[in-house]
Write an enzyme that holds these catalytic residues in place. Structure first.
Site, PDB file in Angstrom:
ATOM      1  N   VAL A  76       0.864  -1.174   0.000  1.00 45.11           N
ATOM      2  CA  VAL A  76       0.000   0.000   0.000  1.00 45.11           C
ATOM      3  C   VAL A  76       0.899   1.221   0.000  1.00 45.11           C
ATOM      4  O   VAL A  76       1.870   1.278   0.766  1.00 45.11           O
ATOM      5  CB  VAL A  76      -0.918   0.030   1.239  1.00 45.11           C
ATOM      6  CG1 VAL A  76      -1.835   1.250   1.197  1.00 45.11           C
ATOM      7  CG2 VAL A  76      -1.737  -1.256   1.342  1.00 45.11           C
ATOM      8  N   CYS A  77       0.596   2.170  -0.864  1.00 40.75           N
ATOM      9  CA  CYS A  77       1.316   3.437  -0.875  1.00 40.75           C
ATOM     10  C   CYS A  77       2.812   3.172  -1.107  1.00 40.75           C
ATOM     11  O   CYS A  77       3.183   2.401  -1.974  1.00 40.75           O
ATOM     12  CB  CYS A  77       1.029   4.169   0.436  1.00 40.75           C
ATOM     13  SG  CYS A  77       1.461   5.901   0.505  1.00 40.75           S
ATOM     14  N   THR A  78       3.669   3.797  -0.309  1.00 38.92           N
ATOM     15  CA  THR A  78       5.108   3.649  -0.512  1.00 38.92           C
ATOM     16  C   THR A  78       5.657   2.330   0.031  1.00 38.92           C
ATOM     17  O   THR A  78       6.872   2.102  -0.018  1.00 38.92           O
ATOM     18  CB  THR A  78       5.864   4.837   0.122  1.00 38.92           C
ATOM     19  OG1 THR A  78       5.470   4.955   1.497  1.00 38.92           O
ATOM     20  CG2 THR A  78       5.556   6.131  -0.625  1.00 38.92           C
ATOM     21  N   THR A 127       2.238   3.429  -6.717  1.00 37.48           N
ATOM     22  CA  THR A 127       2.502   3.875  -5.353  1.00 37.48           C
ATOM     23  C   THR A 127       1.800   5.211  -5.167  1.00 37.48           C
ATOM     24  O   THR A 127       1.037   5.649  -6.038  1.00 37.48           O
ATOM     25  CB  THR A 127       4.023   3.985  -5.093  1.00 37.48           C
ATOM     26  OG1 THR A 127       4.242   4.253  -3.699  1.00 37.48           O
ATOM     27  CG2 THR A 127       4.658   5.084  -5.924  1.00 37.48           C
TER      28      THR A 127
END
Length: 197
Positions: free
Chosen positions: A105-107, A125
Site C-alpha cells: 500500500v502506498c510507498t 505507489t
C-alpha cells in the site's frame, strides 16, 4: 481460513495498514472465520509509533512469524528504513518464494522493489512517490489505484489499500463476499464495484 499478516514498523502510515486490516476483519462479519489477520513487526514486545502518532503493539515478531497466505506491506515515512532492513526483506522474499500473495500500500511498494519482487512488472505507489519509483528502471510505473501482477499487488496512496483488500477478498472468497464486506463498512466507490463484479 486465509492467514493474513500486515507488516508494521515505526512511522508507518496509519490508514495504509488499518484500512486493509479493517476490510479483512470485517469480512469475518460477513463470512465468519474466513480470514485471520495479524500485525507482524520485528519485535513483538516493542510498541510502535505510527507516523501520525498512533501507538500500538504488534501481535507477532518476525522471528516467530509463519509464512502467511497474504502479506501486506504498508508505507509511510518508516518505509525508508524498512526498505533497507535485511530481516524485513528476507521475510518478504520468503513469502514470495512460497508462492503466497504479497501486497503493498502506498510507498510500501519500495519494500517490494528492494526485495526484487517488482522487477519486470507494472506497479503503482502514492502519487508523490511515482517519480521515485520510476528510478527503478525495470519497473513499469503506472498511475492506477490497484495493480495486480499474478500474486503481487500494489496499491496507490493510503485509502487505495482498502480497494486492494476488497479485490483480494473477491479473488479468494468470491465477489459476493467482497461486495457484502464493502457494504458492511459502507464503502462502495463505483470503480471498486466495477472491478470486483
Amino acid at each position: 481460513m486465509m492467514q493474513a499478516s500486515i507488516l508494521v514498523f515505526g512511522d508507518v502510515e496509519e490508514l495504509d495498514f488499518v484500512g486493509p486490516w479493517e476490510v479483512l476483519k470485517s469480512a469475518n462479519k460477513v463470512r465468519p472465520g474466513i480470514v485471520e489477520v495479524k500485525l507482524v513487526a520485528q519485535e513483538k514486545e516493542t510498541p510502535i509509533r505510527a507516523f501520525n502518532g498512533l501507538r500500538f503493539f504488534p501481535e507477532v515478531g518476525l522471528a516467530s512469524a509463519e509464512i502467511p497466505d497474504l502479506l501486506i506491506v504498508p508505507g509511510g515515512q518508516g518505509r525508508r528504513v524498512a526498505m533497507r532492513d535485511a530481516e524485513i526483506l528476507d521475510f518478504v522474499r520468503k513469502t514470495a518464494k512460497a508462492g503466497r500473495m504479497i501486497a503493498s500500500v502506498c510507498t510500501g511498494a519500495f519494500v517490494l522493489a528492494e526485495a526484487g519482487l517488482l522487477s519486470g512488472k507494472r506497479a503503482t505507489t502514492h502519487g508523490s512517490a511515482l517519480d521515485e519509483l520510476r528510478g527503478y528502471p525495470d519497473i513499469a510505473v503506472v498511475e492506477e489505484r490497484v495493480v495486480r501482477n499474478g500474486n503481487i499487488f500494489t496499491a496507490a496512496g493510503v485509502s487505495a489499500g482498502m480497494d486492494m483488500a476488497l479485490e483480494i477478498l473477491a479473488i479468494v472468497a468470491g465477489s459476493e463476499t467482497a461486495l457484502a464486506t464493502a457494504r458492511h463498512i459502507e464503502y462502495e466507490p463505483p470503480h471498486l464495484l466495477n472491478t470486483i463484479r
